[in-house]
Design an enzyme around this catalytic site. Structure first.
Site, mmCIF file in Angstrom:
data_model
loop_
_atom_site.group_PDB
_atom_site.id
_atom_site.type_symbol
_atom_site.label_atom_id
_atom_site.label_comp_id
_atom_site.label_asym_id
_atom_site.label_seq_id
_atom_site.Cartn_x
_atom_site.Cartn_y
_atom_site.Cartn_z
ATOM 1 N N CYS A 1 10.431 -21.186 27.299
ATOM 2 C CA CYS A 1 9.978 -19.962 27.962
ATOM 3 C C CYS A 1 11.073 -19.360 28.839
ATOM 4 C CB CYS A 1 8.724 -20.237 28.782
ATOM 5 S SG CYS A 1 7.485 -21.110 27.810
ATOM 6 N N SER B 1 -1.493 -18.151 31.704
ATOM 7 C CA SER B 1 -0.920 -16.878 31.286
ATOM 8 C C SER B 1 -1.437 -16.545 29.887
ATOM 9 C CB SER B 1 0.605 -16.942 31.308
ATOM 10 O OG SER B 1 1.065 -17.988 30.482
ATOM 11 N N ILE C 1 -1.405 -15.250 25.855
ATOM 12 C CA ILE C 1 -0.676 -15.281 24.581
ATOM 13 C C ILE C 1 -0.467 -13.815 24.200
ATOM 14 C CG2 ILE C 1 -0.846 -15.865 22.136
ATOM 15 C CD1 ILE C 1 -2.661 -18.267 23.112
ATOM 16 N N LYS D 1 0.761 -13.869 34.013
ATOM 17 C CA LYS D 1 -0.684 -14.005 34.058
ATOM 18 C C LYS D 1 -1.405 -12.768 33.525
ATOM 19 C CE LYS D 1 -4.448 -15.677 34.729
ATOM 20 N NZ LYS D 1 -4.718 -14.839 33.573
ATOM 21 N N HIS E 1 2.786 -13.072 28.486
ATOM 22 C CA HIS E 1 3.896 -14.023 28.387
ATOM 23 C C HIS E 1 4.326 -14.222 26.925
ATOM 24 C CE1 HIS E 1 6.514 -17.276 29.218
ATOM 25 N NE2 HIS E 1 5.670 -18.278 29.213
#
Lengths: 390, 139
Positions: free
Chosen positions: A89, A213, A215, A334, A338
């Site tokens: 990430c 968070s 998808i 959030k 993300h």
């Protein structure tokens, strides 16, 4: 004393974040690149941009690797050299840092950095499996430990050590959804109540749906140049004055302490030292809230409060839009979403907007200095960048 | 243990198939490595011996996983935790046979073995954590 810039950002672009049905990642990246090019009419992209560095986490989502030249092609940058950086990430935080290296080395004068991920066409179960690939296979994945599971292990440890509560974690979600509701590019532009967050279904106890968070599909990019060339492209460059990165064991279990991310602390210390600024000098920050507990730990690791006080920092409202140090004005991972490979440079995009006064309804007044904090995996990679306005 | 198996993770899991929990101990600097590694991360030595661990420890943290990857869906919800072994290293794994509401940070657990999966890479038998047997049978 605030140090001289490492590089300057002369433009930035962000695709819409959300469920972008029927689009490939490269098509989403082209949308972000178009915005960056249109913001900067003095730039001739195909001529001026000398190299592309992009973050992209997983081949599994689209059954597609070799992302560097693919994105260069769709952004109209062929035959310029292009490479893909993978650090889970933190992929585009690392791509940004690599772009800084490319300029500081003297090899390139103008580069594009960015990132992309296309995730929402996969089932939650598939995405859970693909994300888990950024954790340790033989000892974590093999025993059924998921990404929410790893951050839940940190949350349980933080609650046990410091008395942090599920309500305090939920308040991070409430705050970030408030900010995301003001961001037209955010994935989930709606406010949530504390009650709604607290009563959402359990994903990995103590983390519930609203602690996680989203998808998301999305892409982001920045155009970087040498500080002495920045005015050729724009009257309002944003300068990067500090860059830090550190590594830790890929397995969470190998670490001495579960309630902090050592790589995040070290990357922060390096960036602060390079920039010549202290946590109290920050006017705005985008931190890696992949889970609500991660934002609380980030406050502590970045020195916004003492270890163990992150829960009370959010509780007293210090990190809201009108607080002492607004955090995740974009809505964060959030609420903005993300798309993992795009997140690092999407954080930088928000700081670019804030520092150039273009953040519209979520604009913080009098912003001079900002920070972004991008974490890969359960903290095996962390990058921190510090920005200041012209 | 007088064992000459290579100091790899595959060897670790082959020991698991024999119901043994092991770590690699560096003969040069004494560092206990779990996972075992072919080169000591402290002193670069390649001279190790296998030591069998007691398999008892205290729970450092835990979580109950409700949303799982595809291959674990039939088991969800399930509990995983990180054990601080009496011998030093930390070990993550599933906690089986204990109701999630009875689980507490700091509780004593022991390492047990599920050898129903044959030991062949990348499929390995699993260890897991369970309650230690109490002399009074109360646990």
């Amino acid at each position: 004393m605030i140090r001289k810039p490492l590089v300057s950002i002369v433009s930035a672009g962000l695709s819409k974040f959300g469920r972008l049905e029927g689009m490939y990642g490269r098509e989403i990246f082209a949308e972000a690149a178009k915005e960056a090019f249109e913001r900067c009419p003095n730039l001739n992209p195909a001529k001026d941009i000398e190299a592309l560095f992009v973050g992209h986490m997983g081949e599994s989502y689209e059954h597609q690797g070799h992302t560097g030249p693919t994105l260069a092609d769709w952004a109209g940058l062929l035959p310029k050299p292009a490479m893909r950086l993978e650090s889970a990430c933190a992929s585009s935080g690392v791509a940004l840092r690599t772009g800084i290296f490319a300029i500081l080395s003297g090899m390139h004068d103008v580069v594009m950095v960015g990132g992309v991920e296309k995730m929402t066409h996969r089932t939650t179960s598939e995405v859970t499996e693909f994300l888990a690939m950024a954790s340790d296979f033989p000892f974590e994945q093999w025993h059924g430990i998921t990404f929410p599971g790893l951050y839940a292990l940190m949350a349980t440890a933080h609650m046990h050590k410091y008395g942090t509560t599920e309500e305090q974690m939920a308040l991070v979600a409430v705050k970030n959804h408030h900010n995301g509701a003001l961001n037209p590019k955010a994935h989930m532009q709606k406010e949530i109540t504390l009650e709604k967050a607290m009563s959402s279904r359990v994903i990995a106890w103590p983390l519930k749906l609203y602690d996680c968070s989203l998808i998301t599909d999305g892409a982001s990019c920045l155009i970087l140049t040498r500080p002495d060339l920045a005015k050729k492209f724009t009257d309002t460059p944003i300068h990067i004055i500090g860059s830090g990165q550190a590594s830790d064991a890929i397995g969470l279990y190998e670490r001495e302490e579960l309630s902090t991310l050592n790589a995040g602390r070290l990357a922060g210390q390096e960036a602060y030292k390079m920039a010549g600024v202290k946590p109290k000098d920050l006017d705005v920050a985008e931190v890696h809230d992949c889970f609500t507990i991660a934002e609380i730990i980030a406050y502590e690791d970045l020195g916004l409060c003492k270890p163990g006080k992150g829960g009370s920092l959010v509780e007293k409202g210090a990190t809201t839009l009108d607080g002492e140090i607004p955090v995740n004005t974009s809505g964060g991972l959030k609420s903005k979403g993300h798309p993992v490979g795009a997140t690092g440079t999407a954080q930088a995009y928000e700081l670019y907007l804030q520092l150039t006064g273009q953040a519209d309804r979520r604009q913080v007044s009098g912003v001079e200095i900002g920070l972004s904090h991008n974490v890969g995996g359960s903290g095996a990679t962390a990058t921190v960048h510090i920005y200041r306005r012209e | 243990m007088s064992e000459t198996r290579p100091f790899t993770m595959e060897s670790f899991y082959k020991f698991v198939s024999e119901r043994k929990l092991v770590a690699a101990k560096c003969n040069e600097c004494g560092t206990m490595l779990l996972p075992p590694r072919p080169v000591c991360t402290k002193c670069l030595s390649t001279d190790f011996k296998w030591v069998e661990l007691k398999g008892k420890g205290k729970l450092l943290s835990y979580t109950v996983i409700h949303v799982s990857p595809v291959q674990f869906q039939s088991m969800a919800p399930y509990t995983v935790g990180i054990l601080e072994l009496e011998d030093g290293p930390h070990l993550p794994g599933m906690i089986r046979g204990v109701k999630s509401e009875k689980i507490r940070v700091g509780m004593d657990l022991k390492v047990d073995f599920d050898t129903s999966i044959p030991a062949q890479w990348p499929l390995w038998p699993r260890y897991f954590f369970s309650l230690p047997r109490s002399p009074h049978g109360s646990s």
